[in-house]
Scaffold this active site. Structure first.
Site, PDB file in Angstrom:
ATOM      1  N   HIS A 170      80.737  57.874  31.236  1.00 33.22           N
ATOM      2  CA  HIS A 170      81.863  58.445  30.476  1.00 33.22           C
ATOM      3  C   HIS A 170      82.718  57.455  30.035  1.00 33.22           C
ATOM      4  CE1 HIS A 170      81.762  61.601  34.002  1.00 33.22           C
ATOM      5  NE2 HIS A 170      81.758  62.055  33.155  1.00 33.22           N
ATOM      6  N   LYS A 181      85.602  74.209  42.242  1.00 29.14           N
ATOM      7  CA  LYS A 181      84.864  73.101  42.753  1.00 29.14           C
ATOM      8  C   LYS A 181      85.505  72.455  43.710  1.00 29.14           C
ATOM      9  CE  LYS A 181      82.158  71.885  38.828  1.00 29.14           C
ATOM     10  NZ  LYS A 181      81.633  70.469  37.920  1.00 29.14           N
ATOM     11  N   ARG A 231      74.014  63.846  26.718  1.00 28.05           N
ATOM     12  CA  ARG A 231      73.015  63.089  27.042  1.00 28.05           C
ATOM     13  C   ARG A 231      71.631  63.625  26.672  1.00 28.05           C
ATOM     14  NH1 ARG A 231      75.371  64.062  33.061  1.00 28.05           N
ATOM     15  NH2 ARG A 231      75.187  66.154  32.263  1.00 28.05           N
ATOM     16  N   SER A 280      77.840  62.435  37.491  1.00 27.86           N
ATOM     17  CA  SER A 280      78.982  62.147  38.675  1.00 27.86           C
ATOM     18  C   SER A 280      78.140  62.661  39.807  1.00 27.86           C
ATOM     19  CB  SER A 280      80.040  62.921  38.302  1.00 27.86           C
ATOM     20  OG  SER A 280      80.695  62.433  37.397  1.00 27.86           O
TER      21      SER A 280
END
Ligand code: PNS
Length: 181
Positions: A32, A56, A105, A143
């Protein structure tokens, strides 16, 4: 400078080029950070928008996630960090930014990102999504993986900023580390 940004600058030279970089950031990783720093090559200001996501259960509270990112960029006033909920397009409009930066990514990211970008465009046709690729070193990083590796005793030293590693250790010490993906 991208064409969108150049045109924007040419039409409104007095205006600051602002972009929003949204995410959950639980926690922020070096991937990030890499995208934010790359974004600064194009934009005058980047607003890191930290989602308060009721769906979440995060490891770090919104306050903690925001505080960590602020600490990382303490000496960079061109980076602002704000928590948000509701629609990203509304947040972007309120913050006078019509570009949303997203990191890509790998091809596996593409489908979700494509859907999200087009949904955001449907919600607000003025808002464009700009995809940026992180350094190859971080192309495998997420993450979720950082949390899993750390919990299982692996080293995350090169994968997250120092403050994040320290806070992960702190969570583990306090027994607050319940891993959920
Ligand atoms: O770090 P993440 O989980 O990839 O970030 C996802 C995020 C925060 C960018 C996305 O969930 C989002 O924008 N949420 C806000 C709600 C919204 O605007 N939804 C409609 C767009 S698809």
């Amino acid at each position: 400078m991208t064409l969108i940004v150049r045109l924007h600058k040419e039409r409104m030279p007095w205006m600051e080029n602002r972009a929003v970089y949204p995410g959950f950031f639980d926690p922020i990783t070096n991937g990030h950070v890499d995208i934010i720093l790359r974004g600064l090559k194009i934009f005058d200001k980047i607003i890191v928008a930290v989602l308060k996501n009721p769906k979440k259960k995060p490891l770090f509270s919104t306050k903690e996630r925001v505080a960590m990112i602020r600490t990382i960029f303490t000496h960079q006033p061109e980076i602002e960090v704000k928590a948000f909920d509701g629609l990203l397009v509304d947040f972007s409009r309120r913050n006078r930014a019509n570009i949303v930066i997203r990191g890509l990514r790998a091809v596996s990211d593409f489908e979700y990102e494509f859907q999200m970008a087009l949904m955001n465009r449907k919600l607000d046709s003025e808002i464009e999504t700009l995809f940026m690729m992180p350094s190859l070193n971080y192309s495998f990083l997420s993450s979720g993986l950082v949390k899993e590796v750390f919990l299982l005793g692996g080293c995350v030293e090169d994968l997250v900023p120092e403050i994040v590693e320290r806070n992960l250790r702190e969570k583990l010490k306090k027994g607050k580390y319940i891993y959920s993906n």
